[in-house]
Design a protein around this motif. Structure first.
Motif, PDB file in Angstrom:
ATOM      1  N   ALA A 161      26.921  18.596   6.686  1.00  0.00           N
ATOM      2  CA  ALA A 161      27.707  19.063   8.258  1.00  0.00           C
ATOM      3  C   ALA A 161      28.715  18.595   7.179  1.00  0.00           C
ATOM      4  N   PRO A 162      29.662  19.853   7.810  1.00  0.00           N
ATOM      5  CA  PRO A 162      31.159  20.005   7.581  1.00  0.00           C
ATOM      6  C   PRO A 162      31.744  18.102   7.153  1.00  0.00           C
ATOM      7  N   GLU A 163      31.812  17.589   7.705  1.00  0.00           N
ATOM      8  CA  GLU A 163      32.811  16.492   7.827  1.00  0.00           C
ATOM      9  C   GLU A 163      32.041  15.042   7.028  1.00  0.00           C
ATOM     10  N   TYR A 164      30.927  15.528   6.392  1.00  0.00           N
ATOM     11  CA  TYR A 164      30.052  15.181   5.236  1.00  0.00           C
ATOM     12  C   TYR A 164      30.971  14.345   4.449  1.00  0.00           C
ATOM     13  N   GLY A 165      30.825  13.189   3.944  1.00  0.00           N
ATOM     14  CA  GLY A 165      32.214  12.097   2.944  1.00  0.00           C
ATOM     15  C   GLY A 165      33.337  12.020   3.222  1.00  0.00           C
ATOM     16  N   ALA A 166      34.290  12.480   4.192  1.00  0.00           N
ATOM     17  CA  ALA A 166      35.089  13.283   4.902  1.00  0.00           C
ATOM     18  C   ALA A 166      35.062  11.260   5.821  1.00  0.00           C
ATOM     19  N   GLU A 179      33.638   7.786   8.033  1.00  0.00           N
ATOM     20  CA  GLU A 179      32.347   6.709   8.538  1.00  0.00           C
ATOM     21  C   GLU A 179      31.825   7.824   9.263  1.00  0.00           C
ATOM     22  N   ASP A 180      30.483   7.974   7.789  1.00  0.00           N
ATOM     23  CA  ASP A 180      29.174   8.651   8.975  1.00  0.00           C
ATOM     24  C   ASP A 180      28.542   8.322  10.046  1.00  0.00           C
ATOM     25  N   ASP A 181      27.884   9.186  11.030  1.00  0.00           N
ATOM     26  CA  ASP A 181      26.933   8.704  11.408  1.00  0.00           C
ATOM     27  C   ASP A 181      26.198   9.476  12.179  1.00  0.00           C
ATOM     28  N   TYR A 182      25.129   8.834  13.285  1.00  0.00           N
ATOM     29  CA  TYR A 182      23.968  10.061  13.456  1.00  0.00           C
ATOM     30  C   TYR A 182      24.220  11.100  13.468  1.00  0.00           C
ATOM     31  N   SER A 183      25.583  12.197  13.869  1.00  0.00           N
ATOM     32  CA  SER A 183      25.622  13.379  14.089  1.00  0.00           C
ATOM     33  C   SER A 183      25.261  14.211  12.334  1.00  0.00           C
ATOM     34  N   ILE A 184      25.522  13.602  11.255  1.00  0.00           N
ATOM     35  CA  ILE A 184      25.312  14.566  10.047  1.00  0.00           C
ATOM     36  C   ILE A 184      24.018  14.442   9.486  1.00  0.00           C
ATOM     37  N   HIS A 188      30.309  22.625  15.182  1.00  0.00           N
ATOM     38  CA  HIS A 188      31.637  22.345  13.825  1.00  0.00           C
ATOM     39  C   HIS A 188      31.614  20.673  13.989  1.00  0.00           C
ATOM     40  N   ASP A 189      31.566  20.306  16.008  1.00  0.00           N
ATOM     41  CA  ASP A 189      32.508  19.916  16.101  1.00  0.00           C
ATOM     42  C   ASP A 189      31.439  18.388  15.823  1.00  0.00           C
ATOM     43  N   ALA A 190      31.508  17.138  15.910  1.00  0.00           N
ATOM     44  CA  ALA A 190      30.277  16.356  15.606  1.00  0.00           C
ATOM     45  C   ALA A 190      29.874  15.694  16.735  1.00  0.00           C
ATOM     46  N   ASN A 191      31.312  15.391  17.479  1.00  0.00           N
ATOM     47  CA  ASN A 191      30.740  14.655  18.996  1.00  0.00           C
ATOM     48  C   ASN A 191      30.096  15.786  19.601  1.00  0.00           C
TER      49      ASN A 191
END
Length: 450
Positions: free
Chosen positions: A223-228, A230-235, A287-290
């Motif tokens: 996911a685009p936010e990976y590693g940026a 605290e990751d949650d289920y969305s990745i 793109h928006d994880a939420n």
């Protein structure tokens, strides 16, 4: 935890000698159950594992994988030892038919270095990536029913992980870490990947995880936010969306050795003819994880959701209560039926009815169906609520505390010797005739010896 098919050398000369050499036992577990062989298993650059070898489970008589994590700095290991134990104890509680089984672990302490050795299930049929390549090579397209069945199994596993307490984030879901068995059973591996990164943030394991993430051919799974943060289920949902898309189109084209571009992913999604499949995959790749759905939500999506057949519901009921039934109950029951007897009939006023006879049902097909249900090929998830799977209390205690916890001795109880031999009940309506209730008018209870 992700196992692939062992890489064997080609050529016929000296094959027997090579086979004998590879089957040589190099090491045994402290309990003697697991025997490590010389033959290496290709794991696709899985972070943390220094080596992975085939091993034999001498109790079950099956092949497993012997994984080793090496710590060259013993002091670093000592500071992390309790975290390591807690992590592996948690992994041993993960139990799901669509997740590669984690069997056992132990610590091996030497003078200069330390090892963590853990045993996992061996997936002999290869990864989903390998299967998709073979399918494309044979110029075949993906069967929609198979695609739906695979998606359901993967989501069933993700829903289980995300509903654990605390939730387990996979963090490394790709077509290389999903495995398919010869019977169509899907299992996801590398479940411990994210846990390793969290337990060893400054160790070499983390750098290997980053190296794996930067691997060009798998970069598009993250996911685009990976590693940026605290990751949650969305990745995991994003990664699943890419997997679902690749399963549908067989391969998302990349330009040579470079990473798969966003344009290639969009084009692959647009190439899907079924609008529900397009909507399904696009919802995962937002793109928006939420805004991404949960695994449980996706099991209710219109492209996957179906009303389970009575046959499947009955099979799950049978499997869940199989301890009450003999092992060959299907065979024994079908033997007692007259094959020409009618077990069900549909009648129509304006046309001939339909009769279903016992001869129309094959006991072998029923046995195979029950085995598939038992193995997890047809999970019953569409109306199940997400329930947490708490870690047992013993896992939060130190070894010294565990040893001091005593299980209380149960008080002796009298054995029940009575039994009900006759019971009557009546259905009665109230005076207005609006309600009906059951009245137990008599129940005769006698002693077995009276």
């Amino acid at each position: 935890m992700t196992m692939s098919v062992p890489e064997r050398k080609s050529g016929s000369e000296g094959k027997e000698e090579e086979s004998e050499d590879e089957s040589e036992i190099l090491e045994e577990s402290p309990c003697g159950r697991w025997q490590k062989r010389k033959e290496q298993v290709s794991q696709g650059n899985v972070p943390g594992v220094e080596s992975a070898s085939l091993a034999m489970d001498t109790e079950e008589g099956v092949e497993v994988v012997w994984n080793e994590v090496l710590f060259s700095d013993k002091k670093v290991f000592k500071t992390q030892e309790e975290k390591i134990k807690e992590m592996f104890e948690n992994l041993m509680q993960v139990e799901h038919p669509n997740i590669v089984k984690f069997h056992k672990y132990w610590l091996d302490m030497k003078e200069t270095q330390a090892r963590v050795i853990f045993i996992t299930e061996y997936m002999s049929s290869g990864s989903l990536k390998q299967f998709l390549k073979k399918t494309k090579k044979n110029h075949k397209t993906m069967n929609v029913k198979a695609w739906k069945r695979w998606c359901t199994q993967i989501l069933s596993a993700l829903n289980y992980l995300h509903s654990c307490d605390p939730p387990i984030i996979h963090g490394n879901l790709t077509c290389d870490t999903i495995f398919i068995q010869h019977n169509g059973l899907i299992k996801i591996g590398s479940v411990w990947h994210r846990l390793f990164v969290n337990v060893f943030p400054d160790a070499s394991v983390h750098s290997k995880g980053r190296q794996h993430r930067d691997e060009q051919r798998n970069l598009h799974f993250f996911a685009p936010e990976y590693g940026a943060g605290e990751d949650d289920y969305s990745i995991d949902i994003f990664s699943f969306g890419i997997c679902a898309l690749e399963m549908a189109v067989l391969e998302i084209q990349a330009n040579g050795d470079s990473a798969v571009s966003k344009e290639a992913i969009v084009n692959a999604g647009q190439s899907l003819e079924d609008p529900l499949m397009r909507e399904f995959t696009q919802s995962c790749l937002r793109h928006d994880a939420n805004l991404r759905p949960t695994a449980h939500d996706l099991l209710f999506h219109r492209v996957l959701f179906e009303v389970h057949s009575l046959k499947l519901l009955a099979a799950h009921c049978l499997i869940n209560n199989q301890y009450l039934l003999p092992e060959n109950c299907v065979e024994e029951k079908t033997k007692s039926f007259d094959p020409n007897a009618v077990m069900a009939e549909i009648r129509h006023d304006d046309r001939p009815g339909v009769q279903l006879k016992y001869s129309h049902v094959s006991p072998l097909e029923l046995d195979k169906f029950l085995e598939d249900v038992k193995n997890g090929i047809y999970p019953l998830m569409n109306f199940a609520t997400s329930r947490p799977h708490p870690v047992p209390r013993a896992l939060s205690l130190s070894q010294e505390q565990v040893e001091t916890v005593k299980t209380p001795t149960p008080e002796p109880q009298e054995t029940e010797t009575r039994k009900v031999i006759q019971m009557h009940c009546n259905l009665e309506s109230n005076e207005e005739g609006t309600k009906t209730h059951i009245i137990f008018s008599s129940a005769l209870i006698v002693s077995e010896d009276g």
